[in-house]
Design an enzyme around this catalytic site. Structure first.
Site, PDB file in Angstrom:
ATOM      1  N   GLN A 255      21.177  21.986  11.016  1.00  0.00           N
ATOM      2  CA  GLN A 255      21.949  22.636   9.947  1.00  0.00           C
ATOM      3  C   GLN A 255      21.083  23.548   9.095  1.00  0.00           C
ATOM      4  O   GLN A 255      21.529  24.595   8.626  1.00  0.00           O
ATOM      5  CB  GLN A 255      22.621  21.581   9.070  1.00  0.00           C
ATOM      6  CG  GLN A 255      23.740  20.842   9.754  1.00  0.00           C
ATOM      7  CD  GLN A 255      24.785  21.787  10.325  1.00  0.00           C
ATOM      8  OE1 GLN A 255      25.485  22.471   9.598  1.00  0.00           O
ATOM      9  NE2 GLN A 255      24.876  21.849  11.646  1.00  0.00           N
ATOM     10  N   HIS A 258      20.869  27.299   9.860  1.00  0.00           N
ATOM     11  CA  HIS A 258      21.993  28.207   9.623  1.00  0.00           C
ATOM     12  C   HIS A 258      21.615  29.318   8.657  1.00  0.00           C
ATOM     13  O   HIS A 258      21.985  30.473   8.849  1.00  0.00           O
ATOM     14  CB  HIS A 258      23.201  27.438   9.074  1.00  0.00           C
ATOM     15  CG  HIS A 258      24.136  26.966  10.132  1.00  0.00           C
ATOM     16  ND1 HIS A 258      24.872  27.814  10.919  1.00  0.00           N
ATOM     17  CD2 HIS A 258      24.472  25.714  10.527  1.00  0.00           C
ATOM     18  CE1 HIS A 258      25.617  27.120  11.762  1.00  0.00           C
ATOM     19  NE2 HIS A 258      25.392  25.838  11.548  1.00  0.00           N
ATOM     20  N   GLU A 322      29.919  18.009   4.433  1.00  0.00           N
ATOM     21  CA  GLU A 322      30.665  18.705   5.479  1.00  0.00           C
ATOM     22  C   GLU A 322      30.533  17.930   6.793  1.00  0.00           C
ATOM     23  O   GLU A 322      31.517  17.644   7.461  1.00  0.00           O
ATOM     24  CB  GLU A 322      30.108  20.119   5.639  1.00  0.00           C
ATOM     25  CG  GLU A 322      30.759  20.913   6.758  1.00  0.00           C
ATOM     26  CD  GLU A 322      30.015  22.203   7.047  1.00  0.00           C
ATOM     27  OE1 GLU A 322      30.626  23.080   7.707  1.00  0.00           O
ATOM     28  OE2 GLU A 322      28.848  22.360   6.653  1.00  0.00           O
ATOM     29  N   HIS A 323      29.298  17.605   7.158  1.00  0.00           N
ATOM     30  CA  HIS A 323      29.025  16.789   8.343  1.00  0.00           C
ATOM     31  C   HIS A 323      28.294  15.532   7.894  1.00  0.00           C
ATOM     32  O   HIS A 323      27.320  15.617   7.143  1.00  0.00           O
ATOM     33  CB  HIS A 323      28.117  17.524   9.333  1.00  0.00           C
ATOM     34  CG  HIS A 323      28.591  18.888   9.711  1.00  0.00           C
ATOM     35  ND1 HIS A 323      28.099  20.039   9.123  1.00  0.00           N
ATOM     36  CD2 HIS A 323      29.507  19.288  10.625  1.00  0.00           C
ATOM     37  CE1 HIS A 323      28.691  21.097   9.663  1.00  0.00           C
ATOM     38  NE2 HIS A 323      29.557  20.669  10.574  1.00  0.00           N
ATOM     39  N   ASP A 356      30.030  20.866  16.654  1.00  0.00           N
ATOM     40  CA  ASP A 356      29.946  22.301  16.390  1.00  0.00           C
ATOM     41  C   ASP A 356      30.424  23.125  17.566  1.00  0.00           C
ATOM     42  O   ASP A 356      30.914  24.237  17.386  1.00  0.00           O
ATOM     43  CB  ASP A 356      28.488  22.690  16.081  1.00  0.00           C
ATOM     44  CG  ASP A 356      28.240  22.852  14.594  1.00  0.00           C
ATOM     45  OD1 ASP A 356      29.180  22.641  13.804  1.00  0.00           O
ATOM     46  OD2 ASP A 356      27.101  23.185  14.213  1.00  0.00           O
ATOM     47  N   HIS A 415      73.262  22.700 -11.949  1.00  0.00           N
ATOM     48  CA  HIS A 415      72.898  21.893 -10.788  1.00  0.00           C
ATOM     49  C   HIS A 415      74.012  20.880 -10.493  1.00  0.00           C
ATOM     50  O   HIS A 415      74.422  20.700  -9.343  1.00  0.00           O
ATOM     51  CB  HIS A 415      71.586  21.126 -11.050  1.00  0.00           C
ATOM     52  CG  HIS A 415      70.352  21.945 -10.822  1.00  0.00           C
ATOM     53  ND1 HIS A 415      70.029  23.028 -11.589  1.00  0.00           N
ATOM     54  CD2 HIS A 415      69.353  21.814  -9.913  1.00  0.00           C
ATOM     55  CE1 HIS A 415      68.874  23.541 -11.169  1.00  0.00           C
ATOM     56  NE2 HIS A 415      68.452  22.827 -10.144  1.00  0.00           N
TER      57      HIS A 415
END
Length: 426
Positions: A255, A258, A322-323, A356, A415
């Protein structure tokens, strides 16, 4: 990587904090780009592509000739790998389809819900430091299964002013209808407002850097839906004494590579792990072609030693990764305790990389703590759930008094009258 040993809970907010840019400065810059794109369309997109990416483009859209030539040049082995990944992703997402169920809530009252595809969707595919063609499969396949009529894809051009052949192949594989060579906030603006080349869409999907994330949040304010605030990538690893330190190091670096704004965290109950982990990370880092990016990301990253599993899980839920990788014995026993995570990877032989690329689950996931409230992308992300109902005369008679009583109590007599006027005819 910064080390924390049995930190007090007062330090947890510091541990779970993500690296961020100056929010006001970021928003000001992005808003200016969006305004220019809204006003000048293609001309502004080309201008920002030249200024920010260093690429001068005559046209934004990929031609059929470029598409064919690019696909023809793609390595057959990579094509085969992408085909396998696509098959797994398709299988997982097709299983998310459900039959319409008509529910009779009372005699004569039928209610049901139907999934209807969002007609026009936009996919943003990062490509600044790496062409993330895998994200096309993750977004395009559920869009295709849902039945979206128009799939617009934007991705930044490479130094030659084109797109990577794998991006072109993936786009064909998932039925992309418009493919544009532009990235960053200007691409988000183009899909939100529409230009001469790029049609406006109803919802924008895809991860990106903080400029892209900010742009998505701003266009949402003016009526374009987005999947989620998906910013820089992150992973949290829970490692016990049984964990292979090389596996843990590899997962963190997967990661960190990235980009410089990515973040990785390791939470462990083993006090001896940090030193071994730092050595393993350094050794593997030295072999990576993107080590200059990963090294900077590691400056934002942390190793946390805690006393027991319970504390580890409390901290990991506070982080809402996230992971999340559980590299421990019997990881399934921890599942009931996991409440905040985008996607969870169980056991020593489940690297985050498989999610991924090819296991089948979706890798477009909430970051920056948004996993506390957001889900990752799924088939449901590309549809609207529209409810239907139909009453017979008997059904209206059965429920009429209930509705009029409640409407009158709220002071909404029109109504009530919409029911009463019908009941009088029966």
């Amino acid at each position: 990587m910064r080390l924390y040993t049995n930190p007090e809970k007062s330090q947890w907010s510091e541990i779970v904090a993500r690296p961020v840019m100056d929010a006001q400065k970021l928003e000001k810059t992005v808003r200016k780009i969006l305004e220019k794109v809204s006003d000048k369309g293609d001309k502004a997109v080309k201008k920002f592509t030249k200024e920010l990416d260093g690429i001068s483009l005559k046209r934004l859209l990929v031609t059929e000739k470029e598409w064919k030539q690019g696909i023809a040049s793609l390595d057959p082995a990579l094509k085969a790998a992408m085909d396998q990944a696509a098959a797994n992703i398709r299988k997982f997402h097709e299983a998310q389809q459900s039959e319409v169920q008509v529910i009779e809530t009372m005699p004569g009252i039928q209610c049901w819900r139907k999934s209807i595809a969002i007609e026009k969707v936009g996919l943003y595919i990062p490509g600044g430091t790496a062409p993330l063609f895998s994200t096309i499969l993750m977004l395009g396949i559920p869009a295709q299964i849902a039945g979206c009529k128009e799939i617009v894809l934007c991705s930044p051009p490479n130094k030659e002013g084109g797109l990577h052949p794998a991006i072109l192949y993936a786009a064909k594989l998932v039925g992309v209808t418009v493919l544009a060579k532009c990235g960053g906030a200007q691409a988000i603006g183009a899909m939100a407002y529409g230009t001469d080349s790029i049609p406006a869409v109803y919802k924008i999907f895809g991860p990106g850097n903080q400029y892209v994330t900010c742009a998505k949040q701003l266009v949402q304010q003016s009526g374009t839906a987005i999947d989620m605030p998906a910013g820089p990538s992150e992973v949290a690893v829970f490692a016990e004494a049984t964990a292979n330190v090389d596996f843990v190091a590899a997962d963190l670096l997967s990661q960190a590579e990235h980009g410089i704004d990515s973040q990785v965290i390791c939470v462990t109950t083993d006090a001896s792990l940090p030193e071994k982990l730092k050595e393993a990370v350094a050794q593997q880092l030295s072999q990576l072609p993107r080590k200059h990016l990963a090294d900077q990301a590691l400056e934002n990253s942390k190793i946390v030693v805690v006393k027991d599993r319970e504390t580890a899980l409390q901290l990991l839920n506070a982080y809402a990764a996230e992971h999340l990788i559980l590299n421990c014995e019997d990881p399934q026993a921890l599942i009931p305790s996991i409440v905040n995570a985008g996607s969870v990877f169980l056991g020593a032989y489940t690297p985050e990389s498989v999610g991924d690329y090819a296991s089948g689950t979706n890798h477009t996931l909430p970051t920056n703590g948004y996993a506390k409230a957001y889900s990752g992308v799924s088939l449901d992300s590309f549809v609207k759930k529209v409810t239907f109902q139909q009453l017979s005369k008997e059904g209206l008679q059965a429920i009429g008094t209930t509705v009029t009583t409640m409407a009158e109590a709220e002071g909404l007599l029109a109504h009530a009258n919409a029911v009463t006027v019908r009941l009088k005819t029966l």
